[in-house]
Design a protein around this motif. Structure first.
Motif, short mmCIF file in Angstrom:
data_model
loop_
_atom_site.label_atom_id
_atom_site.label_comp_id
_atom_site.label_asym_id
_atom_site.label_seq_id
_atom_site.Cartn_x
_atom_site.Cartn_y
_atom_site.Cartn_z
N GLY A 55 -18.28 8.62 -8.64
CA GLY A 55 -19.41 8.94 -9.52
C GLY A 55 -19.73 7.83 -10.49
O GLY A 55 -19.87 6.66 -10.11
N LEU A 56 -19.81 8.18 -11.76
CA LEU A 56 -20.22 7.23 -12.81
C LEU A 56 -19.23 6.07 -12.97
O LEU A 56 -19.58 5.03 -13.52
CB LEU A 56 -20.34 7.95 -14.15
N LEU A 57 -17.99 6.25 -12.51
CA LEU A 57 -17.01 5.17 -12.67
C LEU A 57 -17.31 3.99 -11.76
O LEU A 57 -16.86 2.88 -12.02
CB LEU A 57 -15.60 5.69 -12.35
N GLY A 58 -18.05 4.24 -10.68
CA GLY A 58 -18.37 3.16 -9.74
C GLY A 58 -17.30 3.01 -8.68
O GLY A 58 -16.15 3.45 -8.87
N PRO A 59 -17.62 2.36 -7.58
CA PRO A 59 -16.73 2.34 -6.42
C PRO A 59 -15.47 1.50 -6.59
O PRO A 59 -14.55 1.60 -5.78
CB PRO A 59 -17.62 1.76 -5.31
N HIS A 60 -15.39 0.66 -7.63
CA HIS A 60 -14.21 -0.21 -7.78
C HIS A 60 -13.22 0.31 -8.80
O HIS A 60 -12.24 -0.37 -9.11
CB HIS A 60 -14.66 -1.63 -8.12
N ALA A 61 -13.51 1.50 -9.38
CA ALA A 61 -12.63 2.05 -10.41
C ALA A 61 -11.37 2.64 -9.78
O ALA A 61 -11.35 2.99 -8.59
CB ALA A 61 -13.36 3.13 -11.19
N GLN A 62 -10.35 2.72 -10.57
CA GLN A 62 -9.03 3.29 -10.23
C GLN A 62 -8.28 2.42 -9.21
O GLN A 62 -7.16 2.05 -9.46
CB GLN A 62 -9.13 4.75 -9.79
N PHE A 63 -8.89 2.11 -8.10
CA PHE A 63 -8.41 0.98 -7.30
C PHE A 63 -9.59 0.46 -6.51
O PHE A 63 -10.46 1.20 -6.07
CB PHE A 63 -7.23 1.33 -6.40
N ASP A 64 -9.62 -0.85 -6.36
CA ASP A 64 -10.67 -1.50 -5.58
C ASP A 64 -10.39 -1.24 -4.10
O ASP A 64 -9.24 -1.36 -3.67
CB ASP A 64 -10.63 -3.01 -5.89
N PRO A 65 -11.40 -0.90 -3.32
CA PRO A 65 -11.14 -0.72 -1.88
C PRO A 65 -10.46 -1.93 -1.26
O PRO A 65 -9.74 -1.80 -0.25
CB PRO A 65 -12.53 -0.51 -1.28
N ALA A 66 -10.63 -3.11 -1.87
CA ALA A 66 -9.98 -4.32 -1.34
C ALA A 66 -8.46 -4.27 -1.50
O ALA A 66 -7.75 -5.08 -0.90
CB ALA A 66 -10.54 -5.55 -2.04
N MET A 67 -7.96 -3.33 -2.34
CA MET A 67 -6.51 -3.20 -2.50
C MET A 67 -5.87 -2.48 -1.31
O MET A 67 -4.63 -2.48 -1.18
CB MET A 67 -6.18 -2.43 -3.78
N LEU A 68 -6.65 -1.84 -0.48
CA LEU A 68 -6.10 -1.12 0.67
C LEU A 68 -5.70 -2.14 1.74
O LEU A 68 -6.54 -2.90 2.21
CB LEU A 68 -7.14 -0.14 1.24
N GLU A 69 -4.43 -2.14 2.09
CA GLU A 69 -3.94 -3.10 3.11
C GLU A 69 -3.89 -2.43 4.47
O GLU A 69 -3.47 -1.28 4.58
CB GLU A 69 -2.53 -3.55 2.75
N VAL A 70 -4.29 -3.14 5.50
CA VAL A 70 -4.22 -2.62 6.86
C VAL A 70 -3.15 -3.40 7.64
O VAL A 70 -2.79 -4.52 7.25
CB VAL A 70 -5.59 -2.70 7.59
N PRO A 71 -2.64 -2.84 8.74
CA PRO A 71 -1.60 -3.54 9.52
C PRO A 71 -2.14 -4.84 10.13
O PRO A 71 -3.34 -4.98 10.38
CB PRO A 71 -1.25 -2.54 10.62
N VAL A 72 -1.21 -5.77 10.36
CA VAL A 72 -1.60 -7.05 10.97
C VAL A 72 -0.84 -7.23 12.28
O VAL A 72 0.30 -6.78 12.44
CB VAL A 72 -1.31 -8.25 10.03
N MET A 73 -1.50 -7.89 13.21
CA MET A 73 -0.86 -8.21 14.49
C MET A 73 -0.27 -9.61 14.37
O MET A 73 -0.93 -10.60 14.66
CB MET A 73 -1.87 -8.11 15.62
N ASP A 74 0.96 -9.68 13.89
CA ASP A 74 1.61 -10.96 13.63
C ASP A 74 2.77 -11.18 14.62
O ASP A 74 2.97 -10.38 15.55
CB ASP A 74 2.08 -11.04 12.17
N GLU A 75 3.53 -12.22 14.39
CA GLU A 75 4.65 -12.53 15.29
C GLU A 75 5.67 -11.39 15.35
O GLU A 75 6.19 -11.06 16.41
CB GLU A 75 5.35 -13.83 14.84
N ALA A 76 5.96 -10.80 14.18
CA ALA A 76 6.94 -9.71 14.15
C ALA A 76 6.44 -8.53 14.98
O ALA A 76 7.23 -7.86 15.67
CB ALA A 76 7.19 -9.28 12.70
N PHE A 77 5.13 -8.25 14.93
CA PHE A 77 4.57 -7.17 15.73
C PHE A 77 4.68 -7.48 17.22
O PHE A 77 5.05 -6.63 18.03
CB PHE A 77 3.11 -6.92 15.33
N ARG A 78 4.36 -8.73 17.57
CA ARG A 78 4.42 -9.10 19.00
C ARG A 78 5.87 -9.06 19.51
O ARG A 78 6.13 -8.65 20.63
CB ARG A 78 3.78 -10.47 19.22
N ALA A 79 6.82 -9.45 18.64
CA ALA A 79 8.23 -9.38 19.04
C ALA A 79 8.64 -7.91 19.25
O ALA A 79 9.40 -7.58 20.16
CB ALA A 79 9.10 -10.03 17.97
N HIS A 80 8.11 -7.02 18.40
CA HIS A 80 8.40 -5.59 18.51
C HIS A 80 7.84 -5.03 19.83
O HIS A 80 8.47 -4.20 20.48
CB HIS A 80 7.80 -4.87 17.30
#
Ligand SMILES: [Fe+2]
Length: 378
Positions: free
Chosen positions: A171-196
């Protein structure tokens, strides 16, 4: 259709005009309200704390559970016993001693894992995501996943049965309040994932559907995607990345701290925040019944300012209709706080429909909790 509440604007006797502020001297405020803290409400000014009972009998009593004392570790999340549940939400407390031997897949609903203790890696269809204490890990329904913790890990699991977790409207707080959506981390396909992916041998997937577990065995690791794209993925958010909303002149209702919205329940996060400084403003939670919601609090870390005798890893359950408010020690600071800020991290769950206590919680109940408000008033 929006509700047309029965219109009342009235007042009687000695009263303040602003909720949670400038209460008549020597009185204790109690709120009776509709739909949590969003509907019409009445604020009473009582001569005594509304929790000053001398005895309390019957099934409405508040409950407290020492979940940290549930000491058996289970390799599968589906073996963790239910703590509290209804048709829309299920909570389990899960201890995991080492890497999961099988993949898990929840076909019943979206899953939220709150990491109370421990750290390690989450491997899932989407890649690898490192986790640590204080993380929320959101797993969309149907995700195949596996945790590989570095040591013993304790997790509060919250399932949105048959539904989706979303974020609250800011609402009035705006979309970046409390936590910025950019703070949400998603999984990465890295070397450790490929080894798994290339690990040897057969891999089991334990799929939960309608509460029953089916096991699907592959002669290879089915987390074998080489890439993905889209706007759906597991995310990680740590409680220290939450920047709580506060007012120096008004004690905001706890629902302002909503982090995730389920179906007929919300998950809120209490993170450290400054106390109110206005001399007339209430500095502790107000007394109330929360008649429309069952309230659950899981204490993660810090000093729980409104509750006496509560330690990290405990859970309290206040069924809707149970009048509650600060414990006697906290009530002494109703208008003057000695510290500048709260120092607590807690996960709150408010359910619109009554919750049942599962056998996982009943085994570690503190039956004397209802008496914890009985100390003499200040
Ligand atoms: Fe409450």
């Amino acid at each position: 259709m929006t509700r047309n509440w029965i219109p009342v604007k009235a007042a009687q006797g000695v009263h303040s005009r602003q909720a949670h502020a400038d209460m008549p001297e020597g009185t204790y405020e109690r709120e009776v309200s509709k739909e949590g803290f969003f509907g019409p409400a009445a604020l009473f000014h009582h001569r005594r704390p509304p929790t000053g009972w001398s005895s309390f009998e019957g099934p409405l009593r508040p409950r407290a559970f020492d979940l940290a004392a549930l000491n058996e570790a289970e390799p599968s999340p589906w073996d963790a016993r239910r703590v509290l549940f209804n048709a829309h939400v299920e909570m389990r407390f899960w201890k995991l001693a080492g890497p999961m031997p099988a993949l898990a897949r929840n076909a019943d609903g979206d899953q939220l894992l709150f990491i109370h203790r421990g750290s390690g890696d989450l491997f899932c269809d989407y890649g690898r995501l490192a986790f640590e204490a204080g993380d929320y890990l959101y797993l969309p329904r149907g995700t195949m996943w596996r945790l590989a913790p570095a040591g013993e890990t304790a997790i509060l699991m919250i399932e949105c049965v048959g539904g989706h977790f979303t974020l609250p409207d800011r609402g009035l707080l705006g979309p970046h309040a409390q936590f910025d959506p950019a703070m949400l981390e998603v999984p990465v396909m890295d070397e450790a994932f490929r080894a798994h992916q290339d690990g040897p041998g057969a891999v089991r997937v334990e799929v939960k559907k309608r509460g029953a577990v089916s096991t699907v065995t592959y002669p290879y690791n089915p987390l074998d995607a080489v890439g993905w794209h889209g706007d759906l993925a597991p995310v990680r958010l740590n409680v220290r990345d939450i920047r709580p909303v506060s007012s120096h002149r008004y004690h905001l209702p706890p629902s302002v701290h909503t982090t995730f919205v389920g179906e007929r329940f919300v998950v809120c996060t209490f993170a450290p925040r400054p106390f109110e400084t206005d001399p007339g403003a209430l500095k502790v939670p107000f007394f109330h019944n929360n008649d429309d919601y069952d309230e659950v609090l899981f204490y993660h870390a810090g000093d729980f300012f409104s509750r006496d005798h509560i330690e990290a890893g405990m859970m309290t359950f206040h069924p809707g209709g149970f009048t509650h408010g600060p414990h006697p020690k906290a009530l002494k600071s109703m208008l003057v706080q000695s510290k500048p800020a709260t120092d607590e991290y807690a996960v709150m769950l408010d359910a619109r429909d009554p919750l049942d206590v599962g056998d996982g919680a009943a085994a570690v109940e503190n039956a004397a909790y209802v008496d914890s408000w009985k100390a003499p008033a200040p």
